[in-house]
Design an enzyme around this catalytic site. Structure first.
Site, PDB file in Angstrom:
ATOM      1  N   GLY B 321      -4.197  10.718   2.207  1.00 48.35           N
ATOM      2  CA  GLY B 321      -3.635   9.760   2.744  1.00 48.35           C
ATOM      3  C   GLY B 321      -3.099   8.493   1.712  1.00 48.35           C
ATOM      4  O   GLY B 321      -2.705   8.915   0.536  1.00 48.35           O
ATOM      5  N   SER B 322      -3.363   7.477   2.035  1.00 50.81           N
ATOM      6  CA  SER B 322      -2.740   6.255   0.763  1.00 50.81           C
ATOM      7  C   SER B 322      -3.335   6.286  -0.312  1.00 50.81           C
ATOM      8  O   SER B 322      -2.678   5.939  -1.553  1.00 50.81           O
ATOM      9  CB  SER B 322      -2.851   4.864   1.735  1.00 50.81           C
ATOM     10  OG  SER B 322      -2.235   4.598   2.905  1.00 50.81           O
ATOM     11  N   THR B 323      -4.520   7.064  -0.707  1.00 52.49           N
ATOM     12  CA  THR B 323      -4.886   7.007  -1.899  1.00 52.49           C
ATOM     13  C   THR B 323      -4.191   7.747  -2.933  1.00 52.49           C
ATOM     14  O   THR B 323      -4.089   7.560  -4.114  1.00 52.49           O
ATOM     15  CB  THR B 323      -6.326   7.770  -1.948  1.00 52.49           C
ATOM     16  OG1 THR B 323      -6.069   8.984  -1.331  1.00 52.49           O
ATOM     17  CG2 THR B 323      -7.475   7.015  -1.187  1.00 52.49           C
ATOM     18  N   PHE B 324      -3.420   8.514  -2.232  1.00 53.85           N
ATOM     19  CA  PHE B 324      -2.308   9.312  -2.798  1.00 53.85           C
ATOM     20  C   PHE B 324      -1.265   8.547  -3.568  1.00 53.85           C
ATOM     21  O   PHE B 324      -0.499   9.041  -4.358  1.00 53.85           O
ATOM     22  CB  PHE B 324      -1.800  10.463  -2.078  1.00 53.85           C
ATOM     23  CG  PHE B 324      -1.128  11.603  -2.579  1.00 53.85           C
ATOM     24  CD1 PHE B 324      -1.654  12.534  -3.551  1.00 53.85           C
ATOM     25  CD2 PHE B 324       0.206  11.717  -2.381  1.00 53.85           C
ATOM     26  CE1 PHE B 324      -1.039  13.618  -4.291  1.00 53.85           C
ATOM     27  CE2 PHE B 324       0.917  13.145  -3.001  1.00 53.85           C
ATOM     28  CZ  PHE B 324       0.173  13.884  -3.814  1.00 53.85           C
ATOM     29  N   LYS B 325      -0.967   7.330  -3.106  1.00 58.04           N
ATOM     30  CA  LYS B 325       0.017   6.455  -3.660  1.00 58.04           C
ATOM     31  C   LYS B 325      -0.001   6.065  -4.887  1.00 58.04           C
ATOM     32  O   LYS B 325       1.014   6.014  -5.787  1.00 58.04           O
ATOM     33  CB  LYS B 325       0.299   5.237  -2.663  1.00 58.04           C
ATOM     34  CG  LYS B 325       0.369   5.382  -1.148  1.00 58.04           C
ATOM     35  CD  LYS B 325       0.407   4.209  -0.385  1.00 58.04           C
ATOM     36  CE  LYS B 325       0.831   4.490   0.966  1.00 58.04           C
ATOM     37  NZ  LYS B 325       0.430   3.356   1.901  1.00 58.04           N
TER      38      LYS B 325
END
Lengths: 377, 603
Positions: B321-325
């Site tokens: 999810g957004s942690t991958f940003k």
């Protein structure tokens, strides 16, 4: 000895006593001592339950022997036939008792003593055959008619013992009788014929053997057949003996015996136990002492008055009987013969055998004590 | 007269022949003795010894498993057994059994079994009456010992896990040796009745060194198998202890922070890669397995939808999810696709071809720079960035930061995760890469899968200044300095600034998760990943609120965080399965864990 000049003069009790062969008695004592020591070890270093009893029985046996030796030889000649018939009767009693629901029995319980008639029969048959052969001329012995009577004398009791069933003792009686037949001068070819007959009849005889007897013979031929069952005894006995080596594991240190791997170590297999602890040297000592004893027997037969054919035959018969005991026992525990349940006399624990062999030694000595005079019939 | 002389002569002659035969037979016996006792002596001596000696293996104590401070996490405790030796009992065995029944609370079935055992064994063989005696039972039996000769209390060692469910996952458990174990190993210890072997986790991986070296007891037995005396006793050596990097205090705090939620958390020392805590919830009591778990307990664990038997920290694969940003940002900065001033406008949606991509914020974030985009977790910014960047560069940075691979953790069932690229797609689906797939990869959705352990490794590599640490459970003695990944320090501080804003910035996505420790600040990043696709129809009808869905369809919630912000030491990744909201559910757990770590000041 210069005491005896008149060949027909009877000896006093004192003279008879000092005429005993004391070296012979010494050897008997040595063997009995070995027996007691081994029994002491078999009990784990205790004189109970076997060693002390055995010593007492040997003491009794010595008394029986000396008493028998003090009796005049004429007595044995006289009682040969009645004794034989009486023993035959006892055998019959035991057989009948055994077959009427009282269980297989080999003895008559006299309260203080268990009398085995088959043991008595070994004596009786020697006396009776010796009496018959001494009274029968050689020509008659050499005819067919002449051997019918002795064959019956032997066959009837052997049959009685066989159905007890006691294969070992009946074979011993048979071998002993065969030796006497041979000594009496029966021709070689007749033995050959009998042997051929037995060989031919063997398959039929095999059929009449009990299962456990068949098993013993099969196991003897191949102990690995059933190593946990019937073969166990003989395998463990060989291990005990072999592991003893030349000098043995030491007194009280036979592992096979003390850890109970060796069965019957105080009775039939006592030779193995002794050889485990004292090695081949120990075994040879026992065999050598017995060989001396047997050689003395032959010497007694030679030495007594030439006219005493009865005496010579009795001595040779009883001597052979003793030899058979020793040979069959040792051969069976070292795997040369099937296990047939014959003890090693003087060493194995067991009262009957001691008394019976000591009695037979006494009778032999009785002839030897009166060696320089004729037998008065 | 002549004739009787003949008879005598024959007698004497033949007696000599028999005498010779006797002598000959005696020599046959002597020959046989020689053969058995001299020639075959060695053979029979060996046989006599094998009759006589028996050897029993002595099981050595198993090495313990310790945490970084030497607290025992797996140890051996005394286990008391009541045994009965029938031959030593004076009087009636039944009466004795009757007397001890109330003390040991034996059931009639137990008594039946004991009687059967007594009958089956030789009378000197100890028969088990009861295992795992309590102290009360032991002391009552001891006090009345004189009344019951033949009743003995035997003590053995049994594996015990004092922290039960807290350590179940990484440690695993021991159990009885199975047929399969026997086929795989011929170690003699495995043959010992009652021996326990590592069945999972570290107990399994390090089984051989934990096991130790067996001792032996050589003793003499008689023909009935009774032990006569000891001959020789060789003591075994205790298994080697296993020292872990885990701090049990932090491990407990992390586990408890989850409450009833299912999920996993992994805490790393960002400079060494040492795993300070690794939890997976819910868990189970490994002590249940040591003596063989009951079918009922086993079924309860196996069919629980929260999968207590799975170690989610290494086996759970989730979209990041957004942690991958964070990864995408670093890749883009390194490639020069963006810089700190790059600005994208978020209107709430982005059109690519005839497909519409939405931002989580329906009406959009407006103009966004990198730091703001991280703080607000703006999807549109990262859609655009990913499109510019391309999937290959994203994949390269992911791998550089430790995703898509397994580590040498000494644990089974470690999952590799998925870092997709064009080659991977072709191999997997035999079709080409779609641009739209790059777009969703930019916000950590689509094919990308990571495990909590991988995610925390990624974060640690970023916040430690770009050093290639790898996670480990075992303290490495001579700590080699980790290799540099050659990341631009400016890029790192930019990304860190973004993560700082997430927690501390005005309107950041996880401001509620601030540490309650004065003077120490943390940075982090939320993530929420869809478990099921939201259909166009649903979107049109108005998205159902997540909490209205059944548990297993709710979104997974991520939060990864590090502290202290200025000089990072700890990194944590928390996943809460079906936790719905990274900020709402996962972030508080992560901050609790970091608070505890800072308080403990783990060295």
């Amino acid at each position: 000895m210069a005491i005896i000049l008149n060949q027909n003069q009877e000896l006093s009790l004192k003279e008879r006593f000092f005429n005993l062969n004391f070296v012979y008695i010494l050897i008997l004592c040595l063997l009995a001592m070995i027996g007691c020591l081994t029994l002491y070890s078999a009990a784990g270093g205790k004189i109970t339950p076997w060693a002390l009893n055995q010593g007492i029985r040997f003491g009794m046996g010595l008394c029986v022997m000396i008493t028998a030796a003090m009796i005049k030889p004429e007595f044995y000649y006289k009682i040969a036939t009645p004794f034989y018939l009486f023993t035959l009767f006892l055998l019959l009693v035991v057989d009948v008792a055994g077959h009427t629901g009282m269980g297989a029995q080999r003895w008559i319980n006299l309260g203080f003593f268990k009398l085995q008639p088959s043991e008595l029969m070994k004596l009786a048959i020697v006396l009776q055959l010796a009496r018959y052969f001494s009274n029968t001329p050689l020509e008659e012995i050499r005819t067919i008619r002449g051997i019918i009577v002795p064959i019956i004398i032997v066959a009837v009791p052997v049959a009685f013992i066989m159905i007890q069933p006691d294969l070992g003792t009946s074979l011993m009686v048979l071998f002993c009788a065969t030796a006497l037949f041979y000594l009496a001068g029966i021709q070689w070819w007749k033995f050959g014929l009998a042997l051929g007959g037995v060989a031919a009849a063997a398959p039929i005889l095999w059929h009449f053997l009990h299962d456990y007897q068949k098993n013993r013979i099969l196991t003897f031929l191949d102990p690995e057949r059933d190593p946990q069952g019937a073969g166990y005894h003989i395998i463990q006995a060989k291990i005990a003996l072999g592991s003893g080596g030349a000098w043995g594991k030491g007194f009280l240190s036979g592992t096979q015996s003390h850890l109970n791997f060796l069965p019957e170590k105080h009775t039939d297999f006592i030779f193995t136990m002794f050889s485990e602890e004292f090695g081949m040297i120990g075994g040879i000592v026992i065999l050598f002492l017995n060989l001396i004893l047997i050689s003395y027997g032959y010497w007694f037969a030679f030495r007594i008055h030439p006219s005493n054919y009865f005496g010579k035959m009795v001595i040779l018969g009883l001597n052979t009987n003793y030899f058979l005991y020793v040979f069959i026992n040792v051969a069976m525990v070292i795997g040369l013969l099937p296990v047939v349940g014959i003890p090693l006399p003087l060493i194995s624990y067991g009262g009957t055998v001691i008394i019976s062999v000591m009695a037979s030694f006494g009778i032999m000595q009785s002839f030897y004590v009166n060696r320089d005079r004729e037998l008065k019939k | 007269m002549k004739k009787s002389n003949d008879k005598l002569r024959i007698l004497l002659k033949r007696s000599l022949i028999i005498f010779s035969a006797n002598i000959f037979l005696f020599f046959v016996l002597v020959g046989r003795l020689y053969y058995l006792q001299i020639y075959q002596k060695e053979k029979y001596a060996l046989l006599a010894d094998s009759n006589r000696f028996s050897t029993r293996l002595l099981v050595p104590p198993r090495g313990s498993i310790n945490d970084r401070n030497g607290v025992e996490l797996a140890t051996n405790i005394q286990n008391f057994q009541a045994l009965l030796i029938a031959e030593q009992v004076r009087g009636d065995i039944n009466k004795l059994l009757e007397e001890i029944t109330p003390i040991l609370k034996l059931t009639p079935e137990d008594i039946e079994q004991i009687k059967k055992d007594i009958k089956r064994h030789r009378r000197f063989v100890p028969v088990k009456i009861k295992d795992n005696l309590s102290w009360d039972e032991v002391s009552t039996l001891m006090l009345n010992n004189h009344r019951w000769p033949g009743l003995v209390i035997d003590q053995g060692l049994i594996r015990y896990y004092p922290f039960k469910q807290y350590t179940a996952h990484p440690l695993g458990y021991v159990g009885s040796v199975s047929e399969k174990d026997l086929q795989q190993s011929d170690a003699p210890l495995l043959q010992v009745p009652g021996f326990k072997i590592g069945k999972s986790g570290f107990e399994k991986t390090y089984d051989e060194s934990l096991r130790g070296k067996e001792g032996s007891l050589k003793y003499e037995v008689n023909a009935y198998g009774r032990i006569m005396r000891e001959i020789e006793k060789i003591e075994g050596t205790k298994g080697e202890d296993l020292n872990l990097t885990i701090d049990i205090r932090l491990q407990k705090a992390a586990f408890d922070a989850f409450g009833d939620e299912a999920g996993a958390a992994v805490v790393l020392d960002v400079h060494t890669g040492e795993i300070l805590a690794s939890v997976s919830t819910p868990s189970f009591d490994p002590n249940l397995f040591v003596d063989g778990i009951s079918q009922k307990n086993w079924d309860a664990l196996l069919y629980d939808e929260k999968t207590p038997l799975t170690n989610k920290a290494i086996s759970g694969q989730y979209s990041p999810g957004s942690t991958f940003k964070v990864v995408v940002a670093l890749a883009a900065l390194e490639a020069g696709v963006i810089d700190e001033k790059t600005d994208y406008f978020c209107s709430g949606k982005m059109k690519l071809g005839n497909h519409l991509f939405h931002c989580w914020k329906h009406y959009g974030h407006g103009h966004q720079t990198l730091v703001n985009a991280l703080k607000n977790s703006c999807d549109i910014y990262f859609y655009e960035t990913a499109l510019e960047l391309g999937i290959e560069k994203i994949a390269a940075m992911s791998r550089k930061l430790g995703l898509g691979t397994t580590y040498d953790l000494g644990l089974e069932n470690q999952k590799k995760g998925v870092i997709p690229d064009k080659a991977w797609k072709r191999q997997q689906f035999k079709t080409g890469w779609q641009k739209g797939e790059t777009v969703i990869a930019g916000i950590g959705q689509g094919y990308v899968l990571v495990t909590p352990t991988q995610l925390v490794t990624m974060l640690a590599r970023v916040v430690n200044g770009g050093y290639e640490i790898t996670p480990t459970f075992i303290k490495r003695p001579n700590n080699e300095a980790p290799k540099s990944l050659h990341l631009n320090p400016h890029d790192i501080s930019l990304v860190k600034q973004g993560m700082y804003e997430v927690v501390n910035g005005k309107g950041g996505t996880a401001t509620r998760a601030k540490l309650k420790i004065k003077g120490i600040e943390m940075g982090g990043k939320t993530g929420t990943t869809q478990v099921r696709r939201i259909s166009l129809k649903e979107r049109a009808e108005g998205i159902k609120k997540d909490e209205d869905l059944p548990w297993k369809y709710r979104n997974h919630a991520w939060f990864m965080a590090y502290a202290p912000h200025d000089n990072p030491k700890y990194a944590v990744a928390v996943i809460v399965e079906h936790g719905r909201s990274g900020a709402g559910v996962a972030a508080p757990i992560a901050s609790k864990i970091l608070e505890e770590a800072i308080k403990l000041d783990i060295r």
